[in-house]
Design a protein around this motif. Structure first.
Motif, short mmCIF file in Angstrom:
data_model
loop_
_atom_site.label_atom_id
_atom_site.label_comp_id
_atom_site.label_asym_id
_atom_site.label_seq_id
_atom_site.Cartn_x
_atom_site.Cartn_y
_atom_site.Cartn_z
N ASN A 1 -6.95 17.87 -97.40
CA ASN A 1 -8.22 18.16 -96.73
C ASN A 1 -8.01 18.86 -95.38
OD1 ASN A 1 -9.67 16.93 -98.81
ND2 ASN A 1 -9.51 14.91 -97.85
N ASP A 2 -6.74 19.20 -95.09
CA ASP A 2 -6.39 19.87 -93.84
C ASP A 2 -6.86 19.07 -92.63
OD1 ASP A 2 -5.11 21.90 -92.53
OD2 ASP A 2 -6.88 23.17 -92.35
N THR A 3 -6.67 17.75 -92.72
CA THR A 3 -7.08 16.84 -91.64
C THR A 3 -5.84 16.33 -90.91
OG1 THR A 3 -8.99 16.11 -92.93
CG2 THR A 3 -8.32 14.71 -91.07
N ALA A 4 -5.87 16.41 -89.60
CA ALA A 4 -4.71 15.96 -88.81
C ALA A 4 -4.59 14.44 -88.84
CB ALA A 4 -4.86 16.43 -87.37
N VAL A 5 -3.36 13.97 -88.89
CA VAL A 5 -3.12 12.53 -88.88
C VAL A 5 -3.23 12.04 -87.44
CG1 VAL A 5 -1.48 10.68 -89.38
CG2 VAL A 5 -1.55 12.71 -90.84
N THR A 6 -4.11 11.07 -87.19
CA THR A 6 -4.27 10.51 -85.84
C THR A 6 -4.06 9.01 -85.89
OG1 THR A 6 -6.64 10.11 -86.06
CG2 THR A 6 -5.97 12.29 -85.27
N GLU A 7 -3.81 8.44 -84.72
CA GLU A 7 -3.59 6.99 -84.63
C GLU A 7 -4.85 6.23 -85.01
OE1 GLU A 7 -2.07 3.78 -81.28
OE2 GLU A 7 -1.45 5.88 -81.15
N ASP A 8 -6.03 6.78 -84.63
CA ASP A 8 -7.30 6.11 -84.97
C ASP A 8 -7.51 6.07 -86.48
OD1 ASP A 8 -7.93 5.56 -82.37
OD2 ASP A 8 -9.19 7.35 -82.08
N LEU A 9 -7.20 7.18 -87.16
CA LEU A 9 -7.37 7.22 -88.62
C LEU A 9 -6.47 6.18 -89.29
CD1 LEU A 9 -7.56 11.06 -89.42
CD2 LEU A 9 -9.36 9.36 -89.78
N ILE A 10 -5.23 6.06 -88.80
CA ILE A 10 -4.29 5.09 -89.37
C ILE A 10 -4.77 3.66 -89.11
CG2 ILE A 10 -1.95 4.15 -89.15
CD1 ILE A 10 -0.97 6.99 -88.61
N ASN A 11 -5.20 3.39 -87.87
CA ASN A 11 -5.65 2.03 -87.53
C ASN A 11 -6.89 1.62 -88.31
OD1 ASN A 11 -3.58 1.66 -85.70
ND2 ASN A 11 -4.76 2.45 -83.96
N ASN A 12 -7.76 2.59 -88.58
CA ASN A 12 -8.99 2.29 -89.32
C ASN A 12 -8.74 2.09 -90.81
OD1 ASN A 12 -10.60 2.42 -87.03
ND2 ASN A 12 -10.99 4.62 -87.27
N LYS A 13 -7.65 2.67 -91.30
CA LYS A 13 -7.36 2.63 -92.73
C LYS A 13 -6.57 1.38 -93.13
CE LYS A 13 -6.85 4.28 -96.96
NZ LYS A 13 -7.97 4.42 -97.90
N PHE A 14 -5.64 0.94 -92.25
CA PHE A 14 -4.71 -0.13 -92.64
C PHE A 14 -4.78 -1.32 -91.69
CE2 PHE A 14 -2.75 3.98 -93.82
CZ PHE A 14 -2.66 3.81 -95.20
N ASP A 15 -4.29 -2.46 -92.19
CA ASP A 15 -4.17 -3.63 -91.31
C ASP A 15 -3.02 -3.39 -90.32
OD1 ASP A 15 -1.70 -4.25 -92.55
OD2 ASP A 15 -2.68 -5.52 -94.02
#
Length: 454
Positions: free
Chosen positions: A210-224
């Motif tokens: 999806n050409d979306t940059a990986v960010t810390e917020d995205l990771i924190n919202n996705k996983f425990d």
């Protein structure tokens, strides 16, 4: 544990597969002396296939030998604890010697793998340095998911023109789990197993699609919290691998370790070495048990065999002590643990290389630093010893990894085209001692350095 001769035979077998499989084959012996650029495309491809065939067979044997020797090392270390507890002095000394032998044999096997990796990256030392991030490289294969890695590389290696090398077999490839060569491109692969790793990988793949940059917020919202920590670690590894691959294939990009922009320039000075001095000494060893020479009045080389090995090191050290108190002395076998050009990349006969790696021949090298400084000054590099006070201040000013300090004093160099003083690093000494670059050529290379490369 294998005897010295059994070990020597095994090292020769593995090295011959890794570095002479193609040239030793009947199909290519007739092409010796011709230049690969003059071969047609079909012959070039068949040669690459033969080279890769040797790499693959060599890697299989390396895995076997490393696993066996690492298990022996484990056992011996346990035995050492027990003999120390019981205060059995003689047994402790004998086991300690066996441990040293096993550790050197493992270093030798890693050095063969380094030689293979060196060929994959076309002998570019700056790329090798991008791969090395200063971690402890003495990993035990059976605790680093070797079965999964072996399965992956075996699948890749089914293609005759491709080759995948397990990073943990080497001493300097510390980014990625597998180093892959495909035609003219080299890449790095990270291997992850387990349900959580699969979920993280799928997450990264989806963001990439999806050409979306990986960010810390995205990771924190996705996983425990635990999975997020693992995802961030995986992302750092992926980013390092991508950056190293870019620098490897384009000579420009972001340094995967320092995270600063890097551009590799083509050297303007042709590298000149002193490897022929080794061969002269080796010829003398045919009738004597030791041989000795001095290169450019600062580099001492001693070569020994049989009973002469007992005097190795002592003789060179005594000579240097009479000249100066400022010197460096090494056992050249330590090249197996040094980030430098592997011994297999040097223009030495295969038997000589195996003799050095298995202790049949010992080489001791010493560098008179006072004479080196004088030589650099003559050639146009203003070079001097810092005082002990200046050295202490330099250490506090910034972290200088590999800074050369002898008797509590560092060495300062002023290059005309750069301005200001620079502290001599261990890299310069390593290039002279391990890459076998003439001190004069090293000085000329430094004088040609452009400001952006400092």
């Amino acid at each position: 544990m294998k005897t010295t001769e059994e070990h020597r035979i095994k090292v020769k077998e593995i090295a011959d597969l890794a570095f002479a499989n193609a040239v030793n084959s009947a199909d290519f012996k007739k092409l010796i002396g011709t230049h690969p650029k003059d071969w047609d495309e079909n012959i070039q491809e068949k040669f690459i296939e033969k080279v890769h065939e040797g790499f693959k067979k060599s890697q299989n044997l390396l895995v076997q030998e490393v696993l066996v020797n690492q298990e022996l090392l484990r056992q011996k270390k346990e035995e050492l604890k027990e003999t120390r507890r019981k205060r059995e002095t003689e047994k402790t000394e004998n086991i300690s010697i066996e441990i040293e032998v096993l550790e050197q044999r493992l270093s030798t096997f890693s050095h063969i793998a380094d030689g293979i990796a060196w060929q994959l990256i076309s002998g570019e030392i700056h790329i090798a340095r991008r791969f090395h991030i200063g971690e402890n490289s003495s990993k035990f294969l059976d605790s680093s998911n070797i079965e999964h890695a072996k399965k992956v590389v075996d699948e890749i290696n089914k293609s005759p023109l491709d080759f995948a090398l397990i990073s943990d077999l080497t001493s300097f490839v510390q980014i990625g789990d597998v180093l892959i060569k495909n035609k003219n491109l080299v890449g790095i692969m990270e291997l992850k197993e387990g349900k959580v790793n699969d979920q993280i990988k799928d997450f990264f793949d989806e963001l990439k699609q999806n050409d979306t940059a990986v960010t810390e917020d995205l990771i924190n919202n996705k996983f425990d919290e635990k999975a997020a920590k693992q995802a961030k670690r995986m992302q750092r590894q992926i980013l390092r691998a991508e950056r190293a691959t870019e620098v490897m294939n384009t000579d420009a990009g972001i340094d995967p370790v320092s995270e600063t922009p890097i551009k590799i320039s083509t050297p303007t000075i042709k590298t000149e070495g002193y490897q022929e001095e080794f061969m002269k000494l080796n010829n003398i060893l045919e009738t004597k048990i030791w041989a000795y020479t001095v290169v450019e009045n600062c580099l001492h080389i001693g070569m020994y065999r049989d009973k002469g090995i007992a005097m190795a090191g002592f003789a060179i050290e005594e000579i240097l002590k009479k000249e100066t108190e400022n010197f460096i002395i090494i056992d050249w076998l330590s090249i197996t643990n040094n980030l430098s050009q592997p011994i297999f990349a040097k223009p030495f006969p295969p038997d000589f290389i195996v003799d050095v790696l298995t202790g049949k021949i010992k080489i001791i090298m010493g560098l008179n630093l006072d004479n080196l400084i004088e030589f650099f000054n003559i050639l146009g590099i203003k070079t001097r010893w810092l005082t002990k006070k200046e050295t202490a201040k330099a250490k506090q000013k910034e972290v200088r990894k590999g800074m050369v300090v002898v008797n509590n004093r560092a060495i300062s160099m002023t290059l005309p085209n750069l301005g200001g003083e620079a502290i001599m690093s261990g890299g310069i000494i390593s290039k002279i001692l391990y890459d076998n670059i003439l001190p004069s050529n090293m000085a000329l290379s430094l004088l040609s350095t452009e400001p952006e490369k400092l």
